[in-house]
Enzyme design. Structure first.
Site, mmCIF file in Angstrom:
data_model
loop_
_atom_site.group_PDB
_atom_site.id
_atom_site.type_symbol
_atom_site.label_atom_id
_atom_site.label_comp_id
_atom_site.label_asym_id
_atom_site.label_seq_id
_atom_site.Cartn_x
_atom_site.Cartn_y
_atom_site.Cartn_z
ATOM 1 N N HIS A 1 -10.213 0.560 -10.830
ATOM 2 C CA HIS A 1 -9.733 1.195 -9.900
ATOM 3 C C HIS A 1 -8.420 1.463 -9.794
ATOM 4 C CE1 HIS A 1 -8.536 2.656 -5.716
ATOM 5 N NE2 HIS A 1 -7.273 1.531 -5.639
ATOM 6 N N PHE A 2 -7.220 0.549 -9.795
ATOM 7 C CA PHE A 2 -6.186 1.120 -10.601
ATOM 8 C C PHE A 2 -5.641 1.445 -11.776
ATOM 9 C CE2 PHE A 2 -4.359 -3.767 -10.907
ATOM 10 C CZ PHE A 2 -4.049 -3.695 -11.879
ATOM 11 N N HIS A 3 -6.099 1.596 -12.569
ATOM 12 C CA HIS A 3 -6.241 2.203 -13.856
ATOM 13 C C HIS A 3 -6.214 3.376 -13.628
ATOM 14 C CE1 HIS A 3 -4.784 -1.872 -15.308
ATOM 15 N NE2 HIS A 3 -4.450 -0.989 -16.567
ATOM 16 N N ARG B 1 -10.668 -10.473 -11.915
ATOM 17 C CA ARG B 1 -9.514 -9.882 -12.545
ATOM 18 C C ARG B 1 -8.733 -10.888 -12.773
ATOM 19 N NH1 ARG B 1 -5.863 -7.925 -7.405
ATOM 20 N NH2 ARG B 1 -4.583 -7.428 -8.903
ATOM 21 N N ARG B 2 -7.816 -10.931 -14.038
ATOM 22 C CA ARG B 2 -6.761 -11.637 -13.553
ATOM 23 C C ARG B 2 -6.939 -13.254 -14.874
ATOM 24 N NH1 ARG B 2 -2.722 -10.817 -8.632
ATOM 25 N NH2 ARG B 2 -1.446 -9.250 -9.507
ATOM 26 N N TYR C 1 1.904 5.274 -2.729
ATOM 27 C CA TYR C 1 1.616 6.694 -2.160
ATOM 28 C C TYR C 1 3.419 6.390 -2.676
ATOM 29 C CZ TYR C 1 -2.690 5.979 0.198
ATOM 30 O OH TYR C 1 -3.761 5.907 0.093
ATOM 31 N N HIS D 1 0.511 -1.906 0.094
ATOM 32 C CA HIS D 1 0.210 0.183 0.215
ATOM 33 C C HIS D 1 0.954 1.190 -0.366
ATOM 34 C CE1 HIS D 1 -3.083 2.670 0.092
ATOM 35 N NE2 HIS D 1 -2.666 3.340 0.937
HETATM 36 FE FE1 HAS Z 1 -5.925 2.036 -4.206
HETATM 37 C C1 HAS Z 1 -6.771 -1.643 -4.207
HETATM 38 C C2 HAS Z 1 -8.008 1.869 -1.514
HETATM 39 C C3 HAS Z 1 -5.108 5.105 -3.694
HETATM 40 C C4 HAS Z 1 -3.502 1.893 -6.463
HETATM 41 N N1 HAS Z 1 -4.999 0.299 -5.233
HETATM 42 C C5 HAS Z 1 -4.955 -1.625 -5.665
HETATM 43 C C6 HAS Z 1 -4.726 -2.141 -6.138
HETATM 44 C C7 HAS Z 1 -3.598 -0.484 -6.554
HETATM 45 C C8 HAS Z 1 -3.877 0.363 -6.098
HETATM 46 C C9 HAS Z 1 -2.712 -0.840 -7.831
HETATM 47 O O1 HAS Z 1 -9.080 -0.666 0.485
HETATM 48 C C10 HAS Z 1 -4.264 -3.046 -6.478
HETATM 49 C C11 HAS Z 1 -3.521 -4.244 -5.908
HETATM 50 C C12 HAS Z 1 -3.066 -5.677 -5.875
HETATM 51 O O2 HAS Z 1 -2.833 -5.701 -7.183
HETATM 52 O O3 HAS Z 1 -4.307 -6.743 -5.176
HETATM 53 N N2 HAS Z 1 -6.713 2.744 -2.226
HETATM 54 C C13 HAS Z 1 -7.821 2.521 -1.337
HETATM 55 C C14 HAS Z 1 -7.843 4.309 -1.069
HETATM 56 C C15 HAS Z 1 -7.020 5.163 -2.511
HETATM 57 C C16 HAS Z 1 -5.953 4.389 -3.012
HETATM 58 C C17 HAS Z 1 -8.939 4.101 0.240
HETATM 59 N N3 HAS Z 1 -4.818 3.371 -4.634
HETATM 60 C C18 HAS Z 1 -4.994 4.663 -4.570
HETATM 61 C C19 HAS Z 1 -3.428 5.508 -4.877
HETATM 62 C C20 HAS Z 1 -3.002 4.202 -5.911
HETATM 63 C C21 HAS Z 1 -3.871 3.042 -5.537
HETATM 64 C C22 HAS Z 1 -3.756 6.512 -4.905
HETATM 65 C C23 HAS Z 1 -1.760 4.448 -6.983
HETATM 66 C C24 HAS Z 1 -1.197 5.572 -7.116
HETATM 67 N N4 HAS Z 1 -7.164 -0.078 -3.024
HETATM 68 C C25 HAS Z 1 -8.037 0.397 -2.374
HETATM 69 C C26 HAS Z 1 -8.399 -0.897 -1.352
HETATM 70 C C27 HAS Z 1 -7.955 -1.796 -2.282
HETATM 71 C C28 HAS Z 1 -6.582 -1.228 -3.341
HETATM 72 C C29 HAS Z 1 -8.862 -1.699 -0.495
HETATM 73 C C30 HAS Z 1 -7.514 -3.460 -2.543
HETATM 74 C C31 HAS Z 1 -8.809 -3.560 -3.294
HETATM 75 C C32 HAS Z 1 -9.338 -5.446 -3.370
HETATM 76 O O4 HAS Z 1 -10.065 -5.977 -2.362
HETATM 77 O O5 HAS Z 1 -8.531 -6.001 -3.690
HETATM 78 C C33 HAS Z 1 -7.045 6.048 -1.032
HETATM 79 O O6 HAS Z 1 -5.446 7.453 -1.673
HETATM 80 C C34 HAS Z 1 -7.896 7.077 -2.910
HETATM 81 C C35 HAS Z 1 -8.097 9.036 -1.755
HETATM 82 C C36 HAS Z 1 -8.642 9.897 -2.938
HETATM 83 C C37 HAS Z 1 -9.296 10.755 -3.201
HETATM 84 C C38 HAS Z 1 -9.804 10.977 -4.879
HETATM 85 C C39 HAS Z 1 -8.720 12.740 -4.289
HETATM 86 C C40 HAS Z 1 -9.184 13.520 -5.426
HETATM 87 C C41 HAS Z 1 -8.378 14.465 -6.438
HETATM 88 C C42 HAS Z 1 -8.574 15.185 -7.028
HETATM 89 C C43 HAS Z 1 -9.781 15.706 -7.234
HETATM 90 C C44 HAS Z 1 -10.128 16.365 -8.946
HETATM 91 C C45 HAS Z 1 -11.023 17.295 -9.387
HETATM 92 C C46 HAS Z 1 -11.405 17.270 -10.367
HETATM 93 C C47 HAS Z 1 -11.815 17.680 -8.201
HETATM 94 C C48 HAS Z 1 -10.591 10.750 -2.222
HETATM 95 C C49 HAS Z 1 -7.061 14.790 -5.182
HETATM 96 C C50 HAS Z 1 -10.527 18.792 -11.122
HETATM 97 C C51 HAS Z 1 -10.051 18.761 -12.106
HETATM 98 C C52 HAS Z 1 -11.013 20.123 -12.673
HETATM 99 C C53 HAS Z 1 -10.446 20.455 -13.940
HETATM 100 C C54 HAS Z 1 -10.888 21.897 -12.488
HETATM 101 CU CU CU Z 2 -3.693 0.074 -0.779
#
Ligand code: HAS
Ligand code: CU
Length: 540
Positions: free
Chosen positions: A366-368, A429-430, A219, A215
């Site tokens: 999600h991860f893409h 998946r996979r 980050y 995890h």
């Molecule tokens: Fe994730 C699985 C939970 C963020 C990558 N994640 C994965 C896997 C990858 C990955 C690679 O809780 C698969 C792993 C595998 O192969 O098994 N992830 C989270 C949570 C966050 C999160 C809570 N993940 C990421 C980031 C990654 C990433 C960042 C890569 C860089 N993830 C999980 C969980 C799994 C998981 C479980 C396991 C699932 C399972 O069961 O296998 C948080 O950090 C996300 C917080 C982000 C936000 C978004 C904030 C929005 C922003 C932009 C705002 C834009 C606006 C538009 C307003 C809440 C900052 C503005 C635009 C204009 C044009 C003005």
């Molecule tokens: Cu994670």
């Protein structure tokens, strides 16, 4: 400075090459998932390709790009050369040799274990040793960046580190704390087992150690992208950073909370009691907060940019942003995609809802959006801005560079939305054969997997545009003398003194305490239980 420039160019050049190979594998997979026939399609080829794609994109492209970026940001923001230049080159070579060893094992069919390399699937020792060297290379790079920072700090006792450097230091701290887990897994379990020194391996322990690392790894990818969002994007779009202290708070919170959350990948695993899983859930919900703050601060900075370009109404500042600049459009589109991906992350992290989506196509959806968009698209945009300065040539084929982020955006929407939905419909998946030999349930996924393959095609064309622009720039760009790497001014001016968030030592100690609370007992408990080892399996 020349060393830094060359080293950064080498790192980023290798990262882009890895990206290019991985993009080719990706097209094949997307087509295969849609059950379209390819002449060489076979399970073995599919899993080899998924392994190569995952390792090259998630582990190689990211790590080398981040090493290059770290060198540029540190030397420019501190305005001093790298400390220990030879060691800095050693970091590149060690990581390169390790990567080539791992790739040899993958492409020769000896390491079809996917990028998470879960045992009891077993790979050739060269795969594990190679990836270990990649991490060792990144440790050497970390030491060089820290030493460069400390040399600057010795001369500037009271000045806060520039935000770009502070963000890179936070990235390094997260990386050093988390790689302890994967180093333990490699050295104590996988390497001796693959060499035949031990007969069996404990898969659950391996998963705990892997996700302790896995995890915070996400980050390690995200924070350098955030550094670009905070310090480069406002500058290039013609504005100012809305708040420097908020940026510092965000990076400090990532140091604190990135690691004690790994069980959110193991909710469905046996052998870890639900109380510990729940603690990791709460920590995960905590680590969402700095991303919300980032959404607020970066959007506020963009509003400043739009207003300084003449906007006066509520929302017309959006239209005033330079959407044709490839750095700006890449980052804005990556943010939009990340808003969806982050929302999905909160669903993944919710203990109960995770059982709906775990191991389904939802996860690749999600991860893409996260690593494949928030990070990769930001890095591509950064390359358009930075590579011309590193090679001292103007950006070539700039029309392709303008179109490319939009193609990525469209492709990723098609790909990820359809994968989220098929995931909810139960598609694992996979999986090589998405028809499940004619199952009626699997038939219902058909239209959506077709859309996802179409998205894959868009992404492939977009990747090809990116590679063409990079090659064109390096080989045929017109010479330029512009090498300025400038960072955004905070709205309130540069901070005069160090604040609580600048106290890295304090955040590191607090992070280690939290890690101990989250992991020491469940690990000890696991080691006390009767444990069953497994021999290695090589499916192909
Ligand atoms: Fe994730 C699985 C939970 C963020 C990558 N994640 C994965 C896997 C990858 C990955 C690679 O809780 C698969 C792993 C595998 O192969 O098994 N992830 C989270 C949570 C966050 C999160 C809570 N993940 C990421 C980031 C990654 C990433 C960042 C890569 C860089 N993830 C999980 C969980 C799994 C998981 C479980 C396991 C699932 C399972 O069961 O296998 C948080 O950090 C996300 C917080 C982000 C936000 C978004 C904030 C929005 C922003 C932009 C705002 C834009 C606006 C538009 C307003 C809440 C900052 C503005 C635009 C204009 C044009 C003005
Ligand atoms: Cu994670």
């Amino acid at each position: 400075m020349t060393t830094a420039r060359r080293l950064a160019a080498a790192n980023i050049g290798f990262a882009v090459a890895a990206f290019g190979i991985a993009a080719g594998m990706a097209l094949m997979q997307a087509v295969s998932r849609a059950n379209l026939e390819l002449p060489w399609r076979s399970p073995q080829m599919y899993y080899l390709s998924v392994t190569a794609h995952g390792v090259l994109m998630a582990l190689v492209f990211t790590t080398f790009f981040i090493m290059g970026l770290g060198v540029v940001f540190t030397t420019h923001a501190l305005d001093r050369p790298l400390r220990w230049p030879r060691l800095a080159w050693a970091s590149f070579w060690v990581a390169l040799v390790g990567t080539l060893a791992a790739l040899w094992a993958i492409f020769w069919g000896k390491a079809t274990v996917l990028y998470t390399f879960y045992p009891p699937m077993q790979a050739h020792p060269a795969f594990y040793l190679g990836l270990t060297l990649l991490v060792v290379g990144s440790w050497i790079w970390s030491a060089v960046i820290i030493a460069t920072y400390r040399a600057w700090r010795a001369e500037h006792r009271e000045t806060p580190a520039p935000l770009a450097v502070f963000g890179m230091l936070a990235t390094i701290v997260v990386w050093l704390i988390s790689t302890v887990g994967v180093a333990a897994e490699m050295l104590l379990q996988l390497i001796p087992w693959s060499l035949g020194w031990t007969k069996t391996v404990d898969p659950l322990l391996a998963r705990m150690l892997f996700w302790y690392f896995g995890h915070p790894l996400v980050y390690f990818w995200l924070l350098p992208a955030y550094v670009v969002w905070y310090t480069v994007l406002p500058k290039v779009s013609g504005g100012k950073l809305f708040s420097d202290p908020l940026g510092r708070m965000v990076f400090a919170l990532f140091i604190l909370l990135s690691t004690p959350v790994g069980f959110h990948h193991q909710f469905m695993d046996p052998g870890i009691s639900s109380g510990w899983k729940l603690l990791h859930t709460f920590n995960t919900l905590g680590i969402i907060f700095p991303s919300f703050v980032t959404a607020f601060t970066v959007v506020a900075s963009l509003e400043i940019a739009g207003r300084s370009r003449g906007a006066t109404g509520w929302f017309d500042w959006l239209g005033k942003l330079p959407w044709g600049d490839p750095l700006v459009s890449s980052v804005l589109l990556s943010m939009l995609l990340f808003a969806v991906g982050g929302f999905g992350g909160a669903i993944n992290a919710s203990y109960g809802m995770n059982s709906m989506i775990h191991n389904t196509a939802w996860v690749q959806g999600h991860f893409h959006l996260t690593v494949g968009s928030a990070v990769a698209l930001t890095f591509m945009g950064t390359a358009y801005w930075l590579v011309p300065k590193l090679v001292r040539r103007e950006l070539e084929l700039s029309l392709l560079a303008k179109v490319q982020p939009y193609l990525w955006f469209a492709g990723m929407l098609l790909f990820s939305i359809s994968n989220h939905i098929t995931g909810l419909m139960g598609m694992p998946r996979r999986i090589y054969d998405p028809s499940y030999q004619g199952s009626a349930i699997a038939e219902a996924w058909g239209g959506l997997t077709g859309l996802s393959a179409l998205g894959g095609l868009f992404l492939f064309i977009s990747s090809a545009f990116f590679l063409l622009v990079m090659l064109g720039t390096v080989l045929a760009g017109r010479p330029t003398a512009d090498t300025t790497v400038a960072f955004a001014e905070p709205l309130e001016g540069q901070p005069a003194k160090r604040i609580l968030f600048d106290r890295l030592g304090l955040w590191i100690v607090a992070a280690i305490v939290l890690v101990l609370i989250a992991y020491a007992y469940p690990l000890a408990q696991h080691l006390q239980m009767p444990r069953f080892g497994s021999p290695g399996f090589r499916p192909f």
